[in-house]
Design an enzyme around this catalytic site. Sequence first.
Site, short mmCIF file in Angstrom:
data_model
loop_
_atom_site.label_atom_id
_atom_site.label_comp_id
_atom_site.label_asym_id
_atom_site.label_seq_id
_atom_site.Cartn_x
_atom_site.Cartn_y
_atom_site.Cartn_z
N ASP A 12 0.86 -1.19 0.00
CA ASP A 12 0.00 0.00 0.00
C ASP A 12 0.89 1.24 0.00
OD1 ASP A 12 -3.12 0.74 1.43
OD2 ASP A 12 -1.60 2.24 1.02
N ASP A 118 -3.90 2.43 -5.13
CA ASP A 118 -2.57 2.46 -4.52
C ASP A 118 -2.23 1.20 -3.72
OD1 ASP A 118 -3.88 2.82 -2.03
OD2 ASP A 118 -2.24 4.07 -1.32
N GLU A 119 -2.99 0.11 -3.95
CA GLU A 119 -2.65 -1.09 -3.18
C GLU A 119 -2.82 -2.34 -4.03
OE1 GLU A 119 -5.53 -2.28 -0.09
OE2 GLU A 119 -6.77 -0.66 -0.83
P1 TTP Z 1 -5.19 5.06 1.28
O1 TTP Z 1 -4.18 4.02 0.92
O2 TTP Z 1 -6.30 4.68 2.20
O3 TTP Z 1 -4.49 6.33 1.94
P2 TTP Z 1 -3.07 6.98 1.64
O4 TTP Z 1 -2.31 6.20 0.61
O5 TTP Z 1 -3.28 8.41 1.30
O6 TTP Z 1 -2.36 6.93 3.05
P3 TTP Z 1 -1.72 5.67 3.79
O7 TTP Z 1 -0.28 5.99 3.95
O8 TTP Z 1 -2.45 5.59 5.09
O9 TTP Z 1 -1.97 4.47 2.92
O10 TTP Z 1 -5.87 5.61 -0.03
C1 TTP Z 1 -5.15 5.78 -1.24
C2 TTP Z 1 -5.59 7.05 -1.94
O11 TTP Z 1 -6.99 7.01 -2.18
C3 TTP Z 1 -5.33 8.30 -1.12
O12 TTP Z 1 -4.02 8.81 -1.33
C4 TTP Z 1 -6.40 9.22 -1.62
C5 TTP Z 1 -7.54 8.32 -2.02
N1 TTP Z 1 -8.59 8.35 -0.99
C6 TTP Z 1 -9.64 9.25 -1.13
O13 TTP Z 1 -9.71 9.99 -2.11
N2 TTP Z 1 -10.60 9.29 -0.15
C7 TTP Z 1 -10.57 8.50 0.96
O14 TTP Z 1 -11.45 8.58 1.83
C8 TTP Z 1 -9.47 7.58 1.10
C9 TTP Z 1 -9.37 6.69 2.32
C10 TTP Z 1 -8.52 7.54 0.11
MG MG Z 2 -2.12 4.14 0.78
#
Ligand code: TTP
Ligand code: MG
Length: 363
Positions: A12, A118-119
């Site tokens: 992720d 992103d995962e």
């Molecule tokens: P995530 O992987 O949940 O968050 P992240 O990558 O920003 O942070 P982390 O380091 O905790 O993984 O989500 C991936 C992307 O999806 C995030 O960068 C933006 C988008 N997203 C939204 O637009 N709205 C949301 O509510 C969430 C959770 C994510």
């Molecule tokens: Mg993320």
Amino acid sequence: MNKTMRIVAHLDMDAFFAAIEERDNPRFKGLPIVVGADPKSGAGRGVVSTANYKAREYGIHSAMPISTAWRLSEEARRKGGPAAVFMGVGMRRYGEVSGRVMAILRIHVPIVEEASVDEAYLDVSFTGSYEKAEALAKKIKQSISDKERLTASVGIGPNKLIAKIASGRHKPDGLTVVRGDEAEAFLAPLPIREIPGIGPKTEELFLKLGVRLVQDLKKYSKDEMREMLGKWGADLYEKVRGRDASPLVEEWEAKSIGEQETFEQDTKDLHFVTERLQALARTVVKRLGAGGFKTFRTVVLTVRFSDFETKTRSRTLETPTDSYETLEFETMKLLLPFFDKRENPRKKLIRLIGVRVEKLSKQ
Ligand code: TTP
Ligand code: MG
């Protein structure tokens, strides 16, 4: 060594949208960055997509109203910290980066499930051991860092459930390995919300029963779980014990297609909302076709009031359809009660509406 041992990794990206903005705008390096709706000096509507880790120190996080993020940034600034940099969502660029990251994963691993932008889950059973799987994960992280100047967090475990939770344990830039024989003990002390599939409602149900941690769930038999939660209860019984047989799904298919809109001003103007609903329905039908789908069968309407109370209403049709007119008609039927006492007895203003179709088919 057991050659058929299953090992799954979950990767992720860290603060994905915000990390890309920080990389692409060197003048903001090291500053708190918030990606999302325009804050309009605190009067902005809509929400935070994500925030980098500096901004998270201010309490800013995904899905928070952008106006709250602005207030937290102002508070931090008054205390002498740097104000957060607010940026709009550059989805196309993020999509391109996502594609390149996924391509890097595919160089190293033959079976990859792209779980979101992103995962991804990686089947790393072929490495044969947790040591080798860990070495491979380091190599992949290094490669993403070299080629994209971004960090990712990886979890490694005996199945998707454990890998996913492990990847979130040491963010950012983390690498967490949980072996098969450690899985149950790894989960035991975590809050039940950490288990994917346990949302706010299930959490609330269990909190009322005095169940807060995964280990507390072990007092229920499989039958009791099934009684409380249906088929998912039986899955949860296994998950609580660190077991999860779900396979990687390489060909991911949209389960639903939806669009939503936050209005510039809260409203109870039926004419205006109807117009926006029609526009959303048109976009949904277009996206349905663009996604290679022929029909949908379930129509879902979401309404959020000015106080953020959010209601979802849906209807499943007798027969599948591709018709815009049907979508418009059905969502209108779901919408109208929000303009009288059936769904809106306190005559609240509407802040957002969303239209979604589900039960999609390509036939
Ligand atoms: P995530 O992987 O949940 O968050 P992240 O990558 O920003 O942070 P982390 O380091 O905790 O993984 O989500 C991936 C992307 O999806 C995030 O960068 C933006 C988008 N997203 C939204 O637009 N709205 C949301 O509510 C969430 C959770 C994510
Ligand atoms: Mg993320």
